[in-house]
Write a protein that holds these residues in place. Sequence first.
Motif, PDB file in Angstrom:
ATOM      1  N   ALA A 263       0.835  -1.209   0.000  1.00  0.00           N
ATOM      2  CA  ALA A 263       0.000   0.000   0.000  1.00  0.00           C
ATOM      3  C   ALA A 263       0.867   1.255   0.000  1.00  0.00           C
ATOM      4  CB  ALA A 263      -0.939  -0.006   1.198  1.00  0.00           C
ATOM      5  N   ILE A 264       1.941   1.243   0.760  1.00  0.00           N
ATOM      6  CA  ILE A 264       2.827   2.414   0.802  1.00  0.00           C
ATOM      7  C   ILE A 264       3.526   2.602  -0.536  1.00  0.00           C
ATOM      8  CG2 ILE A 264       4.929   3.367   1.832  1.00  0.00           C
ATOM      9  CD1 ILE A 264       3.973   2.112   4.507  1.00  0.00           C
ATOM     10  N   SER A 265       4.058   1.522  -1.116  1.00  0.00           N
ATOM     11  CA  SER A 265       4.752   1.674  -2.400  1.00  0.00           C
ATOM     12  C   SER A 265       3.782   2.065  -3.501  1.00  0.00           C
ATOM     13  CB  SER A 265       5.525   0.408  -2.764  1.00  0.00           C
ATOM     14  OG  SER A 265       4.651  -0.674  -2.961  1.00  0.00           O
ATOM     15  N   GLY A 266       2.597   1.445  -3.518  1.00  0.00           N
ATOM     16  CA  GLY A 266       1.588   1.847  -4.502  1.00  0.00           C
ATOM     17  C   GLY A 266       1.106   3.264  -4.259  1.00  0.00           C
ATOM     18  N   GLY A 267       0.981   3.621  -2.988  1.00  0.00           N
ATOM     19  CA  GLY A 267       0.558   4.972  -2.633  1.00  0.00           C
ATOM     20  C   GLY A 267       1.563   6.032  -3.057  1.00  0.00           C
ATOM     21  N   LEU A 268       2.852   5.736  -2.918  1.00  0.00           N
ATOM     22  CA  LEU A 268       3.874   6.693  -3.362  1.00  0.00           C
ATOM     23  C   LEU A 268       3.802   6.905  -4.869  1.00  0.00           C
ATOM     24  CD1 LEU A 268       6.926   5.687  -1.152  1.00  0.00           C
ATOM     25  CD2 LEU A 268       5.764   7.907  -1.187  1.00  0.00           C
ATOM     26  N   SER A 269       3.634   5.812  -5.606  1.00  0.00           N
ATOM     27  CA  SER A 269       3.502   5.929  -7.061  1.00  0.00           C
ATOM     28  C   SER A 269       2.258   6.738  -7.429  1.00  0.00           C
ATOM     29  CB  SER A 269       3.393   4.546  -7.704  1.00  0.00           C
ATOM     30  OG  SER A 269       4.547   3.806  -7.479  1.00  0.00           O
ATOM     31  N   ALA A 270       1.137   6.408  -6.779  1.00  0.00           N
ATOM     32  CA  ALA A 270      -0.108   7.129  -7.056  1.00  0.00           C
ATOM     33  C   ALA A 270      -0.001   8.591  -6.668  1.00  0.00           C
ATOM     34  CB  ALA A 270      -1.272   6.460  -6.318  1.00  0.00           C
ATOM     35  N   ALA A 271       0.667   8.871  -5.552  1.00  0.00           N
ATOM     36  CA  ALA A 271       0.815  10.253  -5.090  1.00  0.00           C
ATOM     37  C   ALA A 271       1.600  11.084  -6.101  1.00  0.00           C
ATOM     38  CB  ALA A 271       1.500  10.284  -3.727  1.00  0.00           C
ATOM     39  N   CYS A 272       2.700  10.529  -6.569  1.00  0.00           N
ATOM     40  CA  CYS A 272       3.502  11.251  -7.577  1.00  0.00           C
ATOM     41  C   CYS A 272       2.703  11.445  -8.857  1.00  0.00           C
ATOM     42  CB  CYS A 272       4.795  10.495  -7.863  1.00  0.00           C
ATOM     43  SG  CYS A 272       5.927  10.459  -6.464  1.00  0.00           S
ATOM     44  N   SER A 273       1.983  10.412  -9.259  1.00  0.00           N
ATOM     45  CA  SER A 273       1.179  10.495 -10.470  1.00  0.00           C
ATOM     46  C   SER A 273       0.072  11.540 -10.351  1.00  0.00           C
ATOM     47  CB  SER A 273       0.576   9.117 -10.766  1.00  0.00           C
ATOM     48  OG  SER A 273      -0.307   9.188 -11.853  1.00  0.00           O
TER      49      SER A 273
END
Length: 151
Positions: free
Chosen positions: A48-58
Motif C-alpha cells: 500500500a505504501i509503495s503503490g501509494g507513493l507511485s499514485a501520489a507522484c502520479s
Amino acid sequence: MEAHGGLRRAQPHKLARPIIFGGCDGAMSILGVVFYASGHGGLVIPLAISGGLSAACSMAGGEWLSDSENGLAASAAMGVATLTGSVLPAAPYAFLSGWHAPAVSVLTLAVVVVVVARLRQHRRHPYWETFGVLAVVLLASAACALLIPAG
C-alpha cells in the motif's frame, strides 16, 4: 496572487477539493492491491505504501500538468492526500486479521465516499453516483483478488 516564477499560490479554501478527491482516489485505487495481498498479511502495508507513493507522484504530477488554476500547493496537497488515502485501506491490517481487516477497509472507504458525495451536492444524485463508483471499485478489486492466481 503570484509567487516566484509566476506560479500561482492556491488559496486555502481551494485546497479542500484536491485533498478530498486525492484521498478518495488513493483509497480506491489501492484497494485491489490490498485485497489481493490480504492473504499475505505482512505484504499489505508495504504494498500500500509503495503503490501509494507511485499514485501520489502520479496524481500530483497530473494535477500540475493539467494547467489547473489551483497552483503548486494544490498539486502537492493532492499528492499527500493520495498517499494518505492509499494507506487507509491497508491500515486495518496492522491491527486486525481474518475477515475483519477487509471489512473495516470497506467501511473506511464508505466513510470516504460519504465525504466525497457531500462535496458533490450540486449533482442530482451525488450519493448514488459516488457509491456506484465505490461498487465498481469493490467488484474489480474482489475480482482481482479472486481470479488472478498468486505467484
